[in-house]
Design an enzyme around this catalytic site. Structure first.
Site, mmCIF file in Angstrom:
data_model
loop_
_atom_site.group_PDB
_atom_site.id
_atom_site.type_symbol
_atom_site.label_atom_id
_atom_site.label_comp_id
_atom_site.label_asym_id
_atom_site.label_seq_id
_atom_site.Cartn_x
_atom_site.Cartn_y
_atom_site.Cartn_z
ATOM 1 N N CYS C 156 0.796 -1.231 0.000
ATOM 2 C CA CYS C 156 0.000 0.000 0.000
ATOM 3 C C CYS C 156 0.828 1.280 0.000
ATOM 4 O O CYS C 156 0.283 2.373 -0.126
ATOM 5 C CB CYS C 156 -0.950 -0.013 1.185
ATOM 6 S SG CYS C 156 -1.817 -1.575 1.306
ATOM 7 N N HIS C 286 -2.591 8.475 6.229
ATOM 8 C CA HIS C 286 -2.895 7.221 5.542
ATOM 9 C C HIS C 286 -4.336 6.836 5.914
ATOM 10 O O HIS C 286 -5.121 6.499 5.051
ATOM 11 C CB HIS C 286 -1.888 6.146 5.954
ATOM 12 C CG HIS C 286 -2.026 4.866 5.204
ATOM 13 N ND1 HIS C 286 -2.047 4.821 3.831
ATOM 14 C CD2 HIS C 286 -2.168 3.577 5.625
ATOM 15 C CE1 HIS C 286 -2.194 3.559 3.445
ATOM 16 N NE2 HIS C 286 -2.266 2.782 4.505
ATOM 17 N N HIS C 321 -9.399 2.499 -0.105
ATOM 18 C CA HIS C 321 -7.962 2.267 -0.092
ATOM 19 C C HIS C 321 -7.595 1.696 -1.460
ATOM 20 O O HIS C 321 -7.971 0.582 -1.788
ATOM 21 C CB HIS C 321 -7.589 1.311 1.030
ATOM 22 C CG HIS C 321 -6.102 1.238 1.252
ATOM 23 N ND1 HIS C 321 -5.201 1.868 0.422
ATOM 24 C CD2 HIS C 321 -5.371 0.624 2.209
ATOM 25 C CE1 HIS C 321 -3.982 1.633 0.858
ATOM 26 N NE2 HIS C 321 -4.047 0.887 1.939
#
Lengths: 86, 301, 393
Positions: C156, C286, C321
């Site tokens: 990620c 994040h 995400h």
């Protein structure tokens, strides 16, 4: 109960790839997670949830819910005995 | 700029571990003593972690300023295992472990975890130039003033990938290969008689022997070297090797290397060059499937 | 040497280009819906709202052009960024550094159904884009980039690391311009992977909220074009002044309770930029909305900023995400935050988590004086990256 505990030990060893661990090495009352026991972690908790659902028809929706149930092999066996559907 | 030195080179191929060209007995259980840390590792992860740990064993964790890894196809075994479980179990009750382990940066992450290395940790996945990309990054890290960089490349053969690559015609000229290679890069200490990384060039697409030769001559020129003095490690086919040797009027016979094919084979070629070339300047010419080409120019200090 | 951001491109569940994305953020239009592709999982996801053929038409390509969705998103966003920068790829050394976490997995999954029955079955075109490098090469081909290109994959945080490599290659004079970012398409593989980890929220995700129960996945791509400031022909959006990658080295998937990796990546990025905590005016966190990530990230932020935590928010409740694309898209948002003084709303935040004790921004704002934006991206394998985008003095 004893029988279930032995069965669970076998399932844990197989599913969690506990190489070199035999059922006799696992103290049914020792903590599964953290230091002093088998040293399992959060990913193992997910795999134990799978064991409960696949083999005993017990569903745990939230991993945090499993904390007390997953304390030891004995607590697991007690929970299964009380909630088993399969 | 200080020279960028390769101070250690480890290779793991078919369960044989070599360190700086010498075979060493190898027991994964010794390298990773804690069984609970070993139990989730697939074959490729074990290969990479073993090779990386061996390569870094003399370095204190806080002296390693970076772990840079490369892989063409990553942890294929786990990828397929998870995909199979999606199909078989119809998206229900899936074991997360193969998914977690299928991530491309698993090996770099595991080495960091096992050794407690908190520094830079990046993985490159660009076909036949994956290792070259990692080498460029690692060399740049050293040039930027970092201390030891652990550089590695790992790829595995699985039954499925072998069948797919055969069907795609990728195994016509060479058998499929696999392996793990790790290196330690740092700023050189003078007079240590070690290999240095001087220059790297990568190209994608078709490249004629003439174009390749021109690139080599340009590279030699900008580094003040006579192309004809180069010792060539040929990680490419024999026809290209001969043609380049003629065009460059090489004084030394090229060292043939390529015996198999996989995305990060050039890491093996680098290990081979370090252990087999005695020349002052060695050039590794790599070709992957005729679509990825690279030149790695090495020196000696 | 200063690195200027001169081009932006983004595609996500809330828009096919940068303007559409910003408009949706302004008007709090999120992209979460039930998945349209075939899956049994009943979880909200932020899909790019058009099928491949529509996107091909939008780009002016033949509908027969066979592309993975990952490559298609990448081409869309990278093309926008390149055209925005006004760079002529034939006149300088232009590199492409792209990231992805799954590559052409959307196609491989189709291939696998036939292949698993018989290894001689399955159409090869469906597996030929499986490797991560494939999407990068296809983007390069469509953008006529013949120079250096590579692909980063660190879960990620991938796109943050791609941008970081791009900036370093400019500083080391290995390139004159670089298109850097990431792309990822949703697929069964990742959706089931995150589901098996039990970190998908069945409801719309709630970053930093006390009731947060997991993340929602998304798809898309985001790229920025960077050049050395002296070489920039157009007025840059901002500078990329800081970057760092660090490793939490705590657990394969979880974050340490102290947020060690995040603390290190943020601190080092500030050191690279030569900034103090008081110089940061906004943090694009994040903020995935998993209980673990948000707590760990907040702890690290507290360790750095103490009682003076700057305004912060997570855009994950808008776009989900997006994994390998995440920091590519969020770098675009961050650059515009510096340029236009934008603060993005953190949707679905209602209740302060007593363990965190911090409230994110919940309303869109513009025209603020934002000197420096800190943008975080954290991934599996303890991989933590922080970037800093700054005003041009």
């Amino acid at each position: 109960m004893e029988e279930l505990i032995e069965k669970l030990k076998g399932e844990l060893i197989a599913e969690l790839n506990l190489e070199e661990t035999t059922p006799a090495d696992i103290d049914a009352e020792a903590p599964l997670f953290g230091d002093g026991g088998l040293g399992l972690d959060s990913i193992d908790a997910l795999e134990i949830i799978l064991i409960l659902e696949r083999n005993y028809g017990i569903k745990i929706e939230n991993p945090a819910q499993g904390k007390e149930i997953f304390y030891s092999v004995k607590t697991l066996a007690e929970y299964i005995t009380a909630n088993q559907k399969k | 700029m200080k020279p960028i030195t390769i101070t250690k080179s480890c290779q793991l191929k078919a369960d044989v571990l070599t360190v700086n060209g010498c075979e060493e007995p190898f027991d994964f259980k010794e390298l990773v003593a804690d069984a609970s840390l070993r139990r989730r590792m697939s074959r490729i992860v074990k290969m990479g972690v073993a090779c990386g740990l061996k390569c870094a064993e003399d370095l204190p964790s806080d002296s390693i300023d970076g772990i840079v890894t490369a892989t063409g196809l990553g942890c294929l075994g786990d990828t397929e295992k998870f995909m199979e479980s999606i199909v078989v179990n119809n998206e229900r009750l899936l074991n997360p472990t193969p998914f977690i382990q299928s991530t491309f940066n698993t090996i770099g992450g595991q080495i960091a975890l096992l050794r407690g290395i908190h520094s830079y940790n990046v993985t490159y996945v660009h076909r036949g130039l994956s290792f070259e990309s990692a080498l460029i990054d690692a060399a740049m890290q050293v040039a930027e003033g970092r201390r030891n960089i652990l550089l590695g490349a790992v790829d595995e053969i699985t039954a499925s990938s072998a069948d797919i690559q055969r069907r795609l015609g990728m195994t016509r000229d060479y058998e499929l290969g696999e392996g793990a290679n790790f290196f330690v890069l740092n700023a050189a200490t003078p007079g240590s008689n070690q290999t240095t990384v001087v220059d790297i060039d990568t190209r994608s697409g078709k490249l004629t022997d003439d174009e390749l030769s021109k690139l080599i001559i340009e590279m030699a020129k900008r580094n003040g070297i006579n192309a004809s003095d180069l010792c060539v490690v040929a990680n490419c086919n024999a026809a290209t090797t001969d043609s380049v040797a003629n065009r460059l009027s090489l004084k030394n016979k090229p060292l043939p290397f390529k015996t198999c094919e996989y995305h990060t084979l050039s890491a093996q070629a680098l290990d081979f060059a370090i252990n087999n070339s005695t020349a002052n300047n060695t050039l590794i010419i790599s070709d992957y499937q005729g679509i990825n080409h690279s030149l790695i120019l090495l020196g000696r200090i | 040497m200063k690195i200027a951001v001169t081009g932006l491109g983004a595609v996500s569940g809330i828009g096919l280009d940068v303007d559409e994305n910003i408009d949706a953020l302004k008007h709090k239009r999120h992209g979460m819906e039930k998945p349209h592709f075939f899956t049994h999982l009943d979880v909200p996801v932020s899909e790019v709202k058009v099928p491949n053929v529509t996107l091909l038409e939008y780009l002016g390509y033949d509908y027969n052009f066979f592309l993975s969705r990952t490559a298609l998103f990448g081409i869309t966003a990278a093309r926008e960024a390149l055209s925005d920068s006004g760079i002529d790829v034939h006149k300088m050394r232009v590199g492409l550094i792209s990231s992805t976490s799954v590559g052409g997995m959307d196609l491989s999954e189709e291939f696998y159904y036939s292949f698993r029955e018989n290894h001689e079955h399955g159409r090869l075109r469906w597996v030929s884009q499986h490797d991560c490098g494939s999407s990068t090469e296809l983007i390069a081909k469509c953008l006529h980039i013949t120079g250096f290109r590579t692909t980063v994959s660190t879960a990620c945080s991938s796109a943050g690391n791609a941008i970081m490599l791009g900036a370093r290659m400019l500083k080391n004079n290995m390139l004159d311009a670089v298109i850097a970012g990431g792309t990822d398409a949703l697929c069964k593989f990742t959706l089931n992977g995150f589901n098996s980890l039990m970190i998908l929220d069945k409801e719309h995700c709630r970053p930093f909220d006390a009731t947060r129960a997991g993340l929602n996945l998304g798809e898309g791509a985001g790229y920025i074009v960077m050049q050395r400031l002296d070489d920039a022909k157009r007025e840059p959006y901002c500078l990329l002044t800081g970057y760092a990658n660090a490793n939490d080295a705590y657990h394969q998937t979880g974050c340490s309770p102290e947020g060690n990796g995040a603390y290190k990546s943020m601190s080092e990025a500030m050191a690279v930029a030569g900034l103090q905590p008081s110089d940061i005016d906004y943090i694009n966190v994040h903020g995935t909305a998993t209980p673990n990530n948000d707590l760990s990230e907040a702890t690290a932020i507290r360790r750095i900023f103490g009682d003076r935590v700057p305004p912060f928010s997570s855009v994950k409740a808008f776009i989900g995400h997006t994994l390998g694309a995440s920091e590519g898209i969020e770098a675009v948002y961050s650059a515009l935050s510096v340029k236009n003084g934008y603060i993005y709303p953190n949707l679905n935040f209602k209740l302060v988590d007593p363990n965190i004790g911090l409230s994110p921004e919940t309303e869109f704002a513009e025209g603020r004086n934002i000197r420096n934006v800190l943008s975080n991206a954290f991934g599996f394998g303890g991989n933590d990256t922080s970037l800093i985008f700054s005003k041009i003095d």
